[in-house]
Structure formats: C-alpha cells, structure tokens
Design a protein around this motif. Structure first.
Motif, mmCIF file in Angstrom:
data_model
loop_
_atom_site.group_PDB
_atom_site.id
_atom_site.type_symbol
_atom_site.label_atom_id
_atom_site.label_comp_id
_atom_site.label_asym_id
_atom_site.label_seq_id
_atom_site.Cartn_x
_atom_site.Cartn_y
_atom_site.Cartn_z
ATOM 1 N N VAL A 160 17.809 12.485 2.216
ATOM 2 C CA VAL A 160 16.947 12.634 3.399
ATOM 3 C C VAL A 160 17.162 11.539 4.450
ATOM 4 C CG1 VAL A 160 15.180 13.850 2.134
ATOM 5 C CG2 VAL A 160 15.014 11.379 2.372
ATOM 6 N N GLY A 161 17.686 10.377 4.050
ATOM 7 C CA GLY A 161 17.946 9.315 5.014
ATOM 8 C C GLY A 161 16.700 8.902 5.774
ATOM 9 N N ILE A 162 16.913 8.512 7.025
ATOM 10 C CA ILE A 162 15.810 7.966 7.808
ATOM 11 C C ILE A 162 14.927 9.071 8.382
ATOM 12 C CG2 ILE A 162 15.232 6.535 9.812
ATOM 13 C CD1 ILE A 162 17.799 5.083 9.481
ATOM 14 N N PHE A 163 15.540 10.209 8.752
ATOM 15 C CA PHE A 163 14.824 11.156 9.605
ATOM 16 C C PHE A 163 14.424 12.467 8.925
ATOM 17 C CE2 PHE A 163 17.530 8.746 12.627
ATOM 18 C CZ PHE A 163 16.500 8.014 13.189
ATOM 19 N N ARG A 164 15.254 12.948 7.952
ATOM 20 C CA ARG A 164 14.974 14.291 7.446
ATOM 21 C C ARG A 164 13.663 14.339 6.673
ATOM 22 N NH1 ARG A 164 20.585 14.718 5.127
ATOM 23 N NH2 ARG A 164 20.688 12.829 6.352
ATOM 24 N N SER A 165 12.991 15.482 6.745
ATOM 25 C CA SER A 165 11.710 15.589 6.067
ATOM 26 C C SER A 165 11.950 15.937 4.597
ATOM 27 C CB SER A 165 10.857 16.667 6.731
ATOM 28 O OG SER A 165 11.421 17.927 6.482
ATOM 29 N N ILE A 166 10.932 15.673 3.790
ATOM 30 C CA ILE A 166 11.026 15.932 2.361
ATOM 31 C C ILE A 166 10.241 17.198 2.074
ATOM 32 C CG2 ILE A 166 10.364 15.076 0.101
ATOM 33 C CD1 ILE A 166 10.850 12.250 1.205
ATOM 34 N N PRO A 186 0.811 -1.222 0.000
ATOM 35 C CA PRO A 186 0.000 0.000 0.000
ATOM 36 C C PRO A 186 0.843 1.270 0.000
ATOM 37 C CG PRO A 186 0.009 -0.967 2.184
ATOM 38 C CD PRO A 186 0.750 -1.917 1.288
ATOM 39 N N ILE A 187 1.401 1.612 -1.143
ATOM 40 C CA ILE A 187 2.194 2.838 -1.248
ATOM 41 C C ILE A 187 1.828 3.460 -2.588
ATOM 42 C CG2 ILE A 187 4.150 1.642 -2.313
ATOM 43 C CD1 ILE A 187 6.019 3.504 -0.793
ATOM 44 N N ARG A 189 12.154 7.040 -10.289
ATOM 45 C CA ARG A 189 12.908 6.989 -9.040
ATOM 46 C C ARG A 189 14.411 7.108 -9.319
ATOM 47 N NH1 ARG A 189 12.169 2.016 -4.912
ATOM 48 N NH2 ARG A 189 13.439 0.910 -6.437
ATOM 49 N N THR A 237 6.775 6.350 -3.857
ATOM 50 C CA THR A 237 7.781 5.445 -4.419
ATOM 51 C C THR A 237 8.910 6.235 -5.072
ATOM 52 O OG1 THR A 237 5.998 3.901 -4.867
ATOM 53 C CG2 THR A 237 8.105 3.442 -5.907
ATOM 54 N N TRP A 286 16.558 9.170 -1.031
ATOM 55 C CA TRP A 286 17.054 8.586 0.219
ATOM 56 C C TRP A 286 18.431 9.139 0.612
ATOM 57 C CZ3 TRP A 286 14.529 5.028 3.424
ATOM 58 C CH2 TRP A 286 15.293 4.623 4.524
ATOM 59 N N LEU A 312 11.376 7.953 -2.777
ATOM 60 C CA LEU A 312 12.434 7.117 -2.197
ATOM 61 C C LEU A 312 13.780 7.390 -2.866
ATOM 62 C CD1 LEU A 312 10.727 3.632 -1.783
ATOM 63 C CD2 LEU A 312 11.337 5.270 -0.022
ATOM 64 N N GLY A 313 13.736 7.866 -4.107
ATOM 65 C CA GLY A 313 14.967 8.187 -4.813
ATOM 66 C C GLY A 313 15.795 9.247 -4.096
ATOM 67 N N GLN A 373 17.171 9.817 -8.146
ATOM 68 C CA GLN A 373 18.407 9.403 -7.466
ATOM 69 C C GLN A 373 19.605 10.203 -7.943
ATOM 70 O OE1 GLN A 373 17.840 4.890 -7.734
ATOM 71 N NE2 GLN A 373 19.415 5.077 -6.174
#
Lengths: 265, 294
Positions: free
Chosen positions: A114-120, A99-100, A160, A105, A111, A108-109, A164
């Motif tokens: 932004v890594g795990i924590f930074r907001s987009i 469910p995405i 994506r 999706t 990443w 995610l490119g 990247q």
C-alpha cells in the motif's frame, strides 16, 4: 587461533543458498565483531544463530538487512529485494505508549503493497485479522498497544511479520523476556513459516529450544565455530571452543588489538 | 455586563479583534496537529529551541526592510531551518547529541537576534519582535498565517502515514519504506520545515518568545483528553482556538498584552486538563473508579 579449522558445510559452492556471506567482516568503529565469515543460508532453511554475548550475532542480522555496511567481504541476497525481508530487531525502537491500536500496527505489514498513499481495503484488513488470530490475539484489534503486556506485544509484531509475507525472516532474540506460553505459540508460527518454505534465521540463547525446534545452527564466536546440522554444530567440543574464545575477549573495547592477522597477505 | 457583551461584542464592534480572531483560528489549525506530532516524537523542547532560532532571521529582515511582515517572515523561516539542519548535521557528524546541539545553536541565534534588533531599532521594535502584536495583524499578516495553515494541513494529509510510522517505529520504516531507507529522514525534514513555518506564523502574532506556546500547550493538554492521533490533533486545534478566544477577551477587557494573555489562557487549559482530563490525569490517578472486568 589454535584448534582445528572448521570446514563449513554450506560453502560458497552451494547453489541454492538464498543469502550468501563471502569473507564477511563486520564491526563498529573499526572494531570487528565478526571475522571472515563465509557460507550460505539455504532457501527454506530454519537456522538458529547461537554464541556467547558479543559474538556478533545481532551484527550479522543487521548486515543482512543492510543496516550495517561490511568492513570487508559482502552479503549477497539471491533473488531477494529488501522488501522480501522481515526483520525483528532485538529491542525494537518502538514507542510503546504511542497512540496506535493493535490492528493498525499489524496493518503496517502491508506497507510493501500500500505504500504511502494507497488505501487498505477489506481483503488486506481480513489478512491482518487472520494474522492476529494465528498469534492468538483475536478480539484485540482495537486495543491500544500501550495496554499490552510484553508478550502480547511480541505477538503483535509476529502478526505484522505474518502480514509482511516475507521470504526471508530474521529474528533477533525473539523470545528473550517472553513467557513460556507465548514462546510456545510463537515457535508454532516459526514452524509454520518453515512449512511454507520461507527462510528463517533466529538469534537464540536457549540451546534446548534450538535443539528441539531448529534443524540448522550457526555457532558464532566472532569467528564461525560451526555451521551445519544442529546436532553437529552444538556438539560439546564446539561449545567449549566457543566459550574459550569468549573468555579471550577483552572486557572493554580492544584498542590494543593489532590488525587482524588473516587480513594480511 | 452580560456574557454576550463580554464575549461577543468586542468581536462585533472592532475590526482588529475580528482579524485577531481569524489569525488565532488559522494558527490553531496549523499548530494543533504539528504540536501533537512534536509531543509524540518527544521533540517538545526542540520546538521551543526552534522558535528562538527564528529570531536572528527575523531581525535581519527587520534591518533590511523595517517592520515588513514578509521580510521578517522569510528571514525567520530561513534562520529557523538553518538551525534545525545545522543541529541535525552536528549530531550526525560529531559526538554531541541532537538536543545539546539544538540548545547551543538556538542560544547563539537568540543572542544574535536581540543584538541585531537593538543595533537599529528602538526598544519598542524589540518588544514587538519578541512579544508580537496579534491585535495589529493586517491583511498581509492574515494571508500569511492562513497560507501557512493551509500548507501545513495539506502536507500533513499527504505524508500522514509515513510521519506516523516514523514516530512509532522508525526502524520498521527504514526497513520497508523504500527510497533506500531514506523515507524516514525525508519525512523528518519535511516535518521540521512545517514546524518552522508554523513558528513563523505564530511569531508575528505572539512574538518569537511565545510562538511555541500555542503549539505545545494545547498539544500537551490534548494527551489528557484523547487517545488516537486524529482525535489528539482535533482536540489540540480546539483547545488552541479556545485559548486564542479566551486570551483575546482577557487582553481586551483587562488591557493586557495579547501574546502572554493567549499563552496564559492555553496554560490554564493545560492545568485544567492535567487535573481533570479523562485520560491519565491526576483525577484518574487519584480516583480511578471501577475498571472493566477484562
């Protein structure tokens, strides 16, 4: 093996190669899939990797992204970190009914940024929307990916990769089971990457496609048969030789094969 | 009997019902999202296996300290985690696939656990461990369940992004995730810890045999109501809590054991969702209605 030895035009001496392979031997469970491959991919080059099934094409890409450790020899990346590589596997192990939606999706490119924590933020979101426009999926942002066709989903994966923003792009059979129109659109994206001086390496089967869109070709049949300008590499004599080598491969595992001759001193 | 007398009075009148209600709420908050992630990762049966794996640890805790919540909780947590890690390890170093090695380890655990309890305790104790007693939850028990829910929600919030990507496209996370591709494995491990923690929480209310009920049934039902991950998790929480209330009332009025009542209430919610939910249910399959033009 019989026949004349190939001289590979992109030798180790080439200074501007972005990926260099040195006497690379790859395989699974000690069964080599690629023997003694040496050479380099020029920075900014657009290369097709061609060869019969089981020739080691996908294996080569896996070794370049570091997912497979070489049995012998090595892959050297020049001025690249793993984050600079975008890799599209042959059958992405993607949960297609997850469910995405399409935009998430593609986001995610980002990443690497932004890594795990930074907001987009808005800027990154706009880049993802632009990438969707490039692959012809404007307006699909909020569609769940489960509702997409195989071709549309491949467009999403290309979007994506656009996001990247990688310097080295590896595509493993990107157009297999994809309709003609999508293939044409995605080939435009590949051309665009080439124009931006990114290095693109794609595993392909359609020789016509290779001849008309890819300036360089590596013809592989467990050993390198030819590596250079596509017109030279795909010369009939080379293709015949590749096919002849494939016919010599055992159907199941080569347990009876002795140790590689050239590995011995 | 009015609806008020039926649904509200038991909680107003009896402290043990209020505690049980609070325990259900805490369990629902933790188990809902964990269950949704389990379903999305195709690990539903692994949750079941892990819930049985908790038993021998809890049994050893029981041997050492009697019916002490903390001893049984910690024992259960360690046993569950050990089985999860061993099963993962076996599937990595041998040819056996992970689901098969999970099944092997949990069967060993379950049999060992039952044996250990029966060595020392009475049949009543065994029933207690196997089926739980949410109506006897004390302050310690409430704190444990609430603490587990808190930790679960915090960790999920912290690791939400990599956990979701690890479900959706593990190859991509390996390629871009950093930590030399081990971020995915790390997330998987943390997630397993959360699963075991929530099973330990559920075990003391519902027993080892049914702890997984409040985790999987609402999560499976949620797929028939919601399409996004956040909405799935919220739906699962709400369904779990509603099943908790329903099960407690059922158990109170009909004098039934609480654990099976709650799980059966969740089961009824699942069957209803399966039949009537708006997303991919039997109703939408048999009566598709008008579809949009595009």
């Amino acid at each position: 093996m019989g026949g004349p030895r190939v001289t590979l035009p992109f030798s180790d001496a080439m200074a501007d190669s972005i990926v260099r392979l040195s006497d690379l031997t790859l395989g699974y469970r000690r069964h080599p899939a690629i023997h003694h491959l040496s050479g380099g991919f020029r920075d900014g080059s657009l290369t097709a990797v061609v060869g019969p099934n089981g020739a080691g094409k996908s294996t080569l890409l896996k070794a370049m992204v570091g997912a497979l450790r070489p049995l012998d020899g090595r892959v050297t990346l020049h001025g690249l970190t793993p984050a600079d590589i975008a890799y599209l596997p042959q059958q992405a192990e993607v949960e297609r009914d997850f469910p995405i939606d399409v935009l998430d999706t593609v986001l995610l490119g980002h990443w690497r940024r932004v890594g795990i924590f930074r907001s987009i933020g808005g800027a990154l979101r706009r880049r993802a929307e632009e990438a969707l426009a490039v692959v012809g999926l404007s307006g699909f942002e909020r569609r769940p990916i489960a509702a997409l066709s195989a071709g549309q989903f491949q467009r999403v994966l290309f979007a994506r990769m656009l996001v990247q923003d990688a310097r080295l792009i590896l595509l493993d059979e990107p157009f297999t089971a994809i309709d003609a129109r999508t293939t044409a659109d995605l080939l435009d994206v590949v051309r665009r990457w080439h124009g931006e001086r990114r290095t693109v390496i794609a595993v392909l089967h359609d020789l016509e496609q290779v001849r008309s869109h890819f300036p360089d070709t590596l013809l592989l049949a467990r050993e390198p048969i030819a590596w250079g300008r596509t017109v030279d590499a795909l010369a009939p004599a080379n293709l015949v030789r590749a096919r002849a080598m494939a016919e010599g491969w055992p159907e199941k595992g080569d347990d009876k094969a002795g140790p590689c001759r050239r590995a011995e001193p | 009997m009015t609806l008020y007398e039926f649904a509200v009075d038991p909680f107003l009148e009896f402290a043990f019902m209020r505690r049980a209600l609070a325990a259900c709420l805490a369990l629902s908050l933790g188990c809902g999202p964990v269950g949704v992630l389990l379903v999305l990762r195709r690990m539903s049966l692994m949750g079941d296996a892990l819930s049985h794996a908790v038993l021998p640890g809890a049994a050893i805790g029981f041997l050492a300290a009697g019916l002490s919540l903390w001893a049984m909780g910690i024992g259960g947590f360690l046993a569950g985690l050990a089985v999860a890690l061993l099963a993962g390890l076996v599937s990595r170093v041998t040819a056996l696939r992970e689901d098969a090695s999970f099944a092997a380890f949990y069967l060993i655990s379950l049999a060992g656990g039952v044996l250990i309890v029966s060595l020392r305790g009475s049949n009543v104790d065994l029933m207690h461990v196997l089926f739980g007693t949410i109506l006897a939850v004390d302050d310690d028990g409430l704190l444990l369940v609430a603490g587990i829910a808190t930790v679960t929600l915090l960790v999920l919030a912290l690791l939400y992004r990599p956990l979701v990507v690890e479900c959706f496209d593990p190859g991509f996370l390996r390629a871009v995730g950093g930590s030399r591709g081990r971020l995915g494995a790390l997330c998987h491990l943390v997630f397993l810890v959360l699963v075991v923690l929530n099973l330990v929480g559920g075990f003391q209310a519902l027993g080892t045999l049914m702890a997984v009920g409040l985790m999987m049934l609402p999560a499976a039902s949620a797929r028939f109501w919601a399409e996004g991950i956040a909405t799935l998790a919220l739906t699962a929480m709400a369904l779990a809590f509603a099943s908790g209330i329903g099960g407690l009332l059922l158990s109170f009025h009909l004098n039934l054991p609480s654990g099976p009542s709650i799980v059966l209430a969740a089961g009824a919610a699942y069957l209803l969702s399966l039949a009537l939910g708006p997303v991919g249910s039997l109703r939408t399959r048999w009566f598709p209605g008008r579809h949009p033009a595009a």
